[in-house]
Write a protein that holds these residues in place. Sequence first.
Motif, PDB file in Angstrom:
ATOM      1  N   PHE A  89       0.910  -1.158  -0.153  1.00 39.74           N
ATOM      2  CA  PHE A  89      -0.096   0.119   0.084  1.00 39.74           C
ATOM      3  C   PHE A  89       0.918   1.280   0.099  1.00 39.74           C
ATOM      4  N   LEU A  90       1.845   1.121   0.720  1.00 36.65           N
ATOM      5  CA  LEU A  90       2.942   2.333   0.659  1.00 36.65           C
ATOM      6  C   LEU A  90       3.399   2.729  -0.470  1.00 36.65           C
ATOM      7  N   LEU A  91       3.802   1.732  -1.410  1.00 31.27           N
ATOM      8  CA  LEU A  91       4.396   1.786  -2.648  1.00 31.27           C
ATOM      9  C   LEU A  91       3.404   2.312  -3.566  1.00 31.27           C
ATOM     10  N   PHE A  92       2.133   1.717  -3.501  1.00 32.52           N
ATOM     11  CA  PHE A  92       1.330   1.888  -4.599  1.00 32.52           C
ATOM     12  C   PHE A  92      -0.100   2.741  -4.326  1.00 32.52           C
ATOM     13  N   ASP A  93      -0.045   3.154  -3.194  1.00 31.88           N
ATOM     14  CA  ASP A  93      -1.360   3.947  -2.597  1.00 31.88           C
ATOM     15  C   ASP A  93      -1.985   4.845  -3.662  1.00 31.88           C
ATOM     16  N   GLY A 140      -6.410  11.190 -10.062  1.00 31.14           N
ATOM     17  CA  GLY A 140      -6.520  10.340  -8.927  1.00 31.14           C
ATOM     18  C   GLY A 140      -5.108  10.421  -8.138  1.00 31.14           C
ATOM     19  N   VAL A 141      -4.125  10.684  -8.653  1.00 27.53           N
ATOM     20  CA  VAL A 141      -2.818  10.596  -7.859  1.00 27.53           C
ATOM     21  C   VAL A 141      -2.936  12.037  -6.914  1.00 27.53           C
ATOM     22  N   ARG A 142      -3.335  12.995  -7.420  1.00 26.41           N
ATOM     23  CA  ARG A 142      -3.476  14.274  -6.577  1.00 26.41           C
ATOM     24  C   ARG A 142      -4.523  13.814  -5.319  1.00 26.41           C
ATOM     25  N   LEU A 162     -10.597   5.679   3.907  1.00 29.00           N
ATOM     26  CA  LEU A 162      -9.657   4.468   3.973  1.00 29.00           C
ATOM     27  C   LEU A 162      -8.213   4.908   4.402  1.00 29.00           C
ATOM     28  N   PHE A 163      -7.802   5.803   3.461  1.00 26.09           N
ATOM     29  CA  PHE A 163      -6.574   6.590   3.883  1.00 26.09           C
ATOM     30  C   PHE A 163      -6.450   7.024   5.096  1.00 26.09           C
ATOM     31  N   ALA A 164      -7.354   7.719   5.725  1.00 26.80           N
ATOM     32  CA  ALA A 164      -7.506   8.339   6.867  1.00 26.80           C
ATOM     33  C   ALA A 164      -7.384   7.270   7.896  1.00 26.80           C
ATOM     34  N   VAL A 165      -8.416   6.296   8.066  1.00 30.39           N
ATOM     35  CA  VAL A 165      -8.371   5.360   8.944  1.00 30.39           C
ATOM     36  C   VAL A 165      -7.095   4.244   9.215  1.00 30.39           C
ATOM     37  N   MET A 166      -6.402   4.397   7.958  1.00 33.04           N
ATOM     38  CA  MET A 166      -5.195   3.434   8.221  1.00 33.04           C
ATOM     39  C   MET A 166      -4.080   4.416   8.694  1.00 33.04           C
ATOM     40  N   GLY A 167      -4.199   5.542   9.226  1.00 35.28           N
ATOM     41  CA  GLY A 167      -3.549   6.411  10.204  1.00 35.28           C
ATOM     42  C   GLY A 167      -3.455   5.840  11.341  1.00 35.28           C
TER      43      GLY A 167
END
Length: 535
Positions: free
Chosen positions: A312-316, A342-344, A428-433
């Motif tokens: 995930f860290l490499l391809f998020d 999408g990248v932004r 999802l990004f936020a919860v993974m914090g």
Amino acid sequence: MESGVRKENNPPSSSFSLQQQPPATNPSPLRKIIVVASIAAGVQFGWALQLSLLTPYVQLLGIPHTWAAFIWLCGPISGMLVQPTVGYYSDRCTSRFGRRRPFIAAGAGFVAISVFLIGYAADIGHLSGDSLTKTAKPRAIAVFVVGFWILDVANNMLQGPCRAFLADLSGKDHKKTRTANAFYSFFMAVGNVLGFASGSYTHLYRIFPFSRTKACDVYCANLKSCFFISIALLLTLTILALSYVREKPWSPEGSSGEGGNEEEKEEEGGEAKESTPAPFFGEIVAALKNLQRPMRILLLVTCLNWVAWFPFLLFDTDWMGREVYGGDSSGNADQLKMYDRGVRAGALGLLLNSVVLGFTSLGVEVLARGVGGVKRLWGIVNFILAICLAMTILITKVAKSNRRYTTANGGTHLLPPPSGVKAGALALFAVMGIPQAITYSIPFALASIFSNTSGAGQGLSLGVLNLSIVIPQMVVSVAAGPWDALFGGGNLPAFVVGAVAAAASGILAFTMLPSPPPDIPSNKRAPTSSSVAFH
């Protein structure tokens, strides 16, 4: 303290020698621990800039794809070699400035040098003969590669002693050790937020107008400006920490473990012999061979945890651009535009992730008490990580089923995903914090605690722990692409492997990872390693 040693229970001498431990001291005030932990903000600022800005800069210099893969392997390779090496020698450093401070100062200095080389690679290459009309700039590439490798080596040289310094300041107070690593994680989040925010501001170069030159366009000038701020922040925090927090010089003759070892040798062989340090690589091999069970289990749980994290860290952000937004970095103009959007959006997700990471880091102690201990907390968040990685499949399927198009100017154009899909992905990004905050603090705290109870050197112990992080990174970096291609491309196959690894890590944390020894009240004498060591 010597009066409490029970010689008959002393563990056998190993490479994790008692001679590398400093004399037991009272924990330092929390304010000093916070000042030292703040160095992480300067370090992570630079890492965030690497993640957000360096890939386009690599393309600007015309670095071939095969070179790019070689360059990005620098991080795990340097981490595998540098942190154990620096940890080993910082445990034995007899400088009058202390054991850790010289390495932290040297690491910060090398970071400044490397950032200068990276930022000015295009200018140095142009002055050395690179043509502005050609895509590939070989001299600039050479300068960049040298600077990039120095940067990764220097960051690893800085981080290991910094965490070991926090462990030294915490003494035998296990709660303070956990708190110190939680603050380190918090300042990592602060550095991430500053780095991502700086990288997203495209007019920062106007603060430093001299940064824009014939060989360095606006994007390059903005990168330079970000690095100027990064250097200033890191050097300021490092100078403040090393000036305010002092170390007592250490010597083998004054270590708390030496007397006990000599007495034991006298009982076994009659006459104490002077200790001769083993060669470095022999010491590392012996350290791995003689690891006690808590440290072995910790390495296994950490290894599986990072197998879960690295895909995930490499391809998020690539996942956001490709699977969620439906773009393609190698497609037509419409697909490329949607991929960039999408990248932004993924960069915004990383910013939200860093904010949650920071707040969660401040509450690690409260969360641990609420669930019944740090090992339970780590197990729980590993299951949360597994669920989040599995949820990428659901979000991807929903995004594909709701793909929208519009017809304009005689052609069909792809539209962004519905707001609900975007909100779900960002959530999802936020919860993974939350699990990330635990990953950045609890394993390092446990390594420090276990090394205290076994009499191991903090620097070498944390260096060995780092092996269980960088080896999975190298494996994932090499294997993720072919693995994804085996299932038709995309990022989901690697994410599924990550979810399985996270679940396995959680199960092992619950069932096999030993709980750390209870906290030692400050008004009581600290027990010796012989009476509390795990076997």
